[in-house]
Scaffold this motif. Sequence first.
Motif, short mmCIF file in Angstrom:
data_model
loop_
_atom_site.label_atom_id
_atom_site.label_comp_id
_atom_site.label_asym_id
_atom_site.label_seq_id
_atom_site.Cartn_x
_atom_site.Cartn_y
_atom_site.Cartn_z
N ALA A 20 -0.27 48.55 16.00
CA ALA A 20 -0.87 48.15 17.27
C ALA A 20 -1.78 46.94 17.07
O ALA A 20 -2.46 46.80 16.06
N THR A 21 -1.78 46.06 18.07
CA THR A 21 -2.62 44.87 18.02
C THR A 21 -4.08 45.25 18.16
O THR A 21 -4.46 46.11 18.95
N ARG A 22 -4.91 44.61 17.36
CA ARG A 22 -6.36 44.81 17.43
C ARG A 22 -7.01 43.51 17.90
O ARG A 22 -6.43 42.43 17.79
N LEU A 35 -8.67 37.28 16.76
CA LEU A 35 -9.75 36.52 16.12
C LEU A 35 -9.25 35.86 14.84
O LEU A 35 -9.57 34.70 14.57
N ARG A 36 -8.43 36.56 14.07
CA ARG A 36 -7.88 36.00 12.84
C ARG A 36 -6.98 34.81 13.14
O ARG A 36 -7.07 33.77 12.48
N PRO A 54 2.93 35.45 18.86
CA PRO A 54 2.71 36.88 19.15
C PRO A 54 3.36 37.80 18.13
O PRO A 54 2.81 38.86 17.81
N GLY A 55 4.51 37.41 17.59
CA GLY A 55 5.20 38.26 16.65
C GLY A 55 4.47 38.44 15.33
O GLY A 55 4.76 39.38 14.58
N GLN A 56 3.53 37.56 15.02
CA GLN A 56 2.76 37.68 13.79
C GLN A 56 1.37 38.29 13.99
O GLN A 56 0.65 38.52 13.03
N ARG A 57 1.07 38.59 15.23
CA ARG A 57 -0.30 39.03 15.54
C ARG A 57 -0.67 40.33 14.84
O ARG A 57 -1.75 40.46 14.28
N ASP A 58 0.25 41.30 14.86
CA ASP A 58 -0.07 42.59 14.25
C ASP A 58 0.65 42.81 12.92
O ASP A 58 0.86 43.93 12.48
N SER A 59 1.02 41.70 12.28
CA SER A 59 1.65 41.78 10.96
C SER A 59 0.62 42.19 9.90
O SER A 59 -0.43 41.57 9.78
#
Length: 262
Positions: free
Chosen positions: A3-5, A10-11, A80-85
């Motif tokens: 899940a996205t945080r 911020l990162r 967006p695809g790397q956001r919660d990697s």
Amino acid sequence: MTATRSSDILRQVAVLSATTFMIIAAMVGTGLLGGTPVQELQGGALDADASFLAPARQAFSIWTAIYAGLIAYAVWQALPGQRDSERQRSLGWWIAATEVLNGLWLLAAQFTTLPMTVVVIAALAAVLGLTFRRIVRRPGRGVVSAILVDGVTGLHLGWVTLATVANVAAWLTQTAPDDWAAFASVVGVVVLAVVAVVGIAIGWQGRGRVAPAAALAWGLAWLAVGRLAGEPADTAIGVAAIVVAVVIAAAALVRRTARASA
């Protein structure tokens, strides 16, 4: 993927900001915005002919590949695809730190002292080493990740490893007594032997990733050109640089082959 945080966004913003800072610092530090060109900074101490361990000027074109790769990484990691990697969570802040230190070195060269550039580039080399270790411990998937994360950071690490040696040599050349020049060949060959050990270690710990070895070999080849065809001339250092370049490249290829066949 998880899940996205809020920290993920911020990162991503931090990486983009660090990349922007690096680009602006590069423009200021290299004189593109009216400052002094790098080769003329610190009384010319950072120029290709200022010490026995400085690569020829052509070697510095590798920065084009490194900067282009870091910019491409910043854009890619912001998708967006790397956001919660989980890999980006592990590496993003570290890569951002290398970009900030990269920019700070140029500002230090432009506005502070030669010893301060040594401090900053040593910090950059250390952070790059830690970042590369995290990359190896958390392998990625896909060609894009291999190029923009493993490849770009590897090039950055390999080049900065040699640049740190050149930076320290520039500092010592400016501060050491003149009679130390008589020992330049011996000291230079010994230092290059240490570079060989470090390069082999990076290749081995990097499980045969070729980018660090390629960057080191590139810089060493141009160091050899500088000593064999430029000034200050030194045949022993030039030949040693060629040997070390071959050894580092061969070690990485052997490690890669062994890993592939395991």
